[in-house]
Write a protein that holds these residues in place. Structure first.
Motif, short mmCIF file in Angstrom:
data_model
loop_
_atom_site.label_atom_id
_atom_site.label_comp_id
_atom_site.label_asym_id
_atom_site.label_seq_id
_atom_site.Cartn_x
_atom_site.Cartn_y
_atom_site.Cartn_z
N GLY A 142 -0.13 25.30 -43.05
CA GLY A 142 -0.51 26.69 -43.26
C GLY A 142 -0.88 26.98 -44.70
N GLY A 143 -1.30 25.95 -45.42
CA GLY A 143 -1.56 26.10 -46.85
C GLY A 143 -2.79 26.89 -47.20
N THR A 144 -3.63 27.22 -46.22
CA THR A 144 -4.82 28.03 -46.50
C THR A 144 -4.62 29.49 -46.07
OG1 THR A 144 -5.80 27.45 -44.36
CG2 THR A 144 -6.34 26.04 -46.23
N GLY A 145 -3.42 29.83 -45.62
CA GLY A 145 -3.15 31.19 -45.15
C GLY A 145 -2.73 32.13 -46.25
N HIS B 8 4.24 19.71 -58.98
CA HIS B 8 4.31 18.89 -57.77
C HIS B 8 2.93 18.42 -57.33
CE1 HIS B 8 8.49 19.96 -57.38
NE2 HIS B 8 8.22 21.25 -57.31
N GLU B 9 2.91 17.29 -56.67
CA GLU B 9 1.68 16.80 -56.05
C GLU B 9 1.61 17.40 -54.65
OE1 GLU B 9 0.35 12.68 -53.98
OE2 GLU B 9 1.12 12.49 -56.04
N VAL B 10 0.61 18.22 -54.41
CA VAL B 10 0.56 19.00 -53.18
C VAL B 10 -0.70 18.68 -52.38
CG1 VAL B 10 0.62 21.32 -52.17
CG2 VAL B 10 1.80 20.88 -54.33
N LYS B 11 -0.49 18.41 -51.09
CA LYS B 11 -1.60 18.29 -50.16
C LYS B 11 -1.41 19.32 -49.04
CE LYS B 11 -2.64 13.45 -51.04
NZ LYS B 11 -2.79 12.09 -50.45
N VAL B 12 -2.52 19.76 -48.50
CA VAL B 12 -2.51 20.80 -47.47
C VAL B 12 -2.92 20.19 -46.14
CG1 VAL B 12 -3.56 22.96 -46.71
CG2 VAL B 12 -2.98 22.64 -49.12
N LEU B 13 -2.12 20.43 -45.12
CA LEU B 13 -2.46 19.99 -43.78
C LEU B 13 -3.51 20.93 -43.20
CD1 LEU B 13 -1.46 17.91 -41.56
CD2 LEU B 13 -0.21 19.84 -40.61
N SER B 14 -4.58 20.38 -42.68
CA SER B 14 -5.67 21.20 -42.16
C SER B 14 -6.40 20.44 -41.06
CB SER B 14 -6.65 21.56 -43.28
OG SER B 14 -7.75 22.29 -42.78
N ARG B 15 -7.02 21.19 -40.17
CA ARG B 15 -7.87 20.56 -39.16
C ARG B 15 -9.24 20.21 -39.73
NH1 ARG B 15 -7.70 24.74 -34.35
NH2 ARG B 15 -7.71 26.14 -36.15
N ALA C 84 -11.50 18.78 -43.12
CA ALA C 84 -11.42 17.99 -44.34
C ALA C 84 -11.81 18.84 -45.55
CB ALA C 84 -12.35 16.78 -44.23
N GLY C 85 -11.26 18.47 -46.71
CA GLY C 85 -11.57 19.17 -47.95
C GLY C 85 -10.75 18.59 -49.08
N PRO C 86 -10.99 19.05 -50.31
CA PRO C 86 -10.23 18.54 -51.45
C PRO C 86 -8.73 18.78 -51.27
CG PRO C 86 -12.14 19.83 -52.17
CD PRO C 86 -12.01 20.03 -50.70
N ASP C 87 -7.95 17.74 -51.54
CA ASP C 87 -6.49 17.81 -51.45
C ASP C 87 -5.99 18.23 -50.07
OD1 ASP C 87 -6.09 17.08 -54.17
OD2 ASP C 87 -6.61 19.12 -54.77
N ARG C 88 -6.76 17.91 -49.05
CA ARG C 88 -6.34 18.19 -47.67
C ARG C 88 -6.14 16.88 -46.92
NH1 ARG C 88 -9.96 23.26 -45.29
NH2 ARG C 88 -9.59 24.72 -47.02
N VAL C 89 -5.23 16.92 -45.97
CA VAL C 89 -5.10 15.82 -45.02
C VAL C 89 -5.36 16.41 -43.64
CG1 VAL C 89 -3.57 14.39 -46.37
CG2 VAL C 89 -2.60 16.19 -44.98
N VAL C 90 -6.12 15.68 -42.85
CA VAL C 90 -6.60 16.22 -41.58
C VAL C 90 -5.63 15.83 -40.45
CG1 VAL C 90 -8.47 16.23 -39.90
CG2 VAL C 90 -8.98 16.17 -42.36
#
Length: 241
Positions: A8-11, A26-33, A35-41
């Motif tokens: 929910g990192g884009t909410g 912190h090293e942060v990645k965002v879960l997403s459906r 793809a994009g910078p610093d995102r994991v699909v």
């Protein structure tokens, strides 16, 4: 430095939380459906890609939510993939065990699933966001009046909640609920409506209304507010600008 994955990192809450976590180093990645910078699909609803997405994550901050009743299923999918993380921080809502809303019942189920999962966790409940109150009033734009139920609220800014989540990430798992947090003011909805009206330059009158039913009665009894000192600092007027 902690490696984090945020669902929910884009909410509305996710965006300031990601910013706050990164500012804390912190090293942060965002879960997403998508793809994009610093995102994991990956897909929380189907579970596809979750195991790979969580590889290497020390902490998961679970902020994803849905008004379509998917919260419990998404959490069921997340928990097996999160079995190896050191800390699962879960966002929830103040009063969900006292207010008979379907959405709140789903949140209670999420809490139960997390509690029984065996994953080290912390659940953080907060009061309603300023932005939600703003949207409720804005949704009435075609009415001749602004309807404001006669009940009390203690709204909080997403940025203040993000600050608290960042604190929790730096602490050991509570293995339970952290103290509930709320905004800096306890105001009636008509009072909030007058602040909103002034900020928006609206000329419509405020109609204070007493609404029936168990849900509104619970809100009127203060079940959505929290005990103790306020955590939030940003007032509703400051949120409105």
């Amino acid at each position: 430095m902690t490696s984090l994955l945020v669902t929910g990192g884009t909410g509305h809450l996710g965006r300031p939380t990601v910013i706050a976590l990164r500012a804390a180093g912190h090293e942060v990645k965002v879960l997403s459906r998508r793809a994009g910078p610093d995102r994991v699909v990956a897909d929380l609803t189907t579970g596809e890609g979750l195991a790979a997405a969580l590889e290497g994550a020390d902490v998961v901050v679970h902020l994803a939510t849905s008004l379509r009743g998917k919260d419990a299923q998404q959490t069921r999918n997340l928990l097996p993939a999160a079995a190896g993380v050191k800390h699962l921080v879960v966002m929830s809502i103040a009063g969900i065990d006292r207010i008979p809303l379907g959405y709140y019942r789903a949140k209670l189920e999420v809490e139960r699933l997390v509690e029984e999962s065996g994953v080290p966790y912390t659940i953080q409940r907060a009061t309603q966001f300023h932005a939600l109150v703003d949207r409720v009033f804005a949704a009435q734009r075609y009415l001749p009046v602004v309807i404001a139920p006669k009940m009390m609220m203690q709204p909080i800014a997403a940025e203040d909640v993000a600050a608290r989540l960042t604190e929790l990430v730096g602490e050991p798992p509570v293995k339970g609920r952290a103290p509930d947090i709320g905004g800096p003011e306890r105001l009636s909805v008509p009072e909030l409506a007058h602040l909103w009206k002034r900020a928006k330059g609206s000329r419509r009158p405020i109609l204070g209304a007493r609404l029936g039913g168990k849900v509104f009665r619970a809100f009127a009894n203060g079940e959505a507010m929290v005990d103790g000192p306020a955590y939030g600092r940003i007032t509703f007027a400051e949120h409105l600008g």
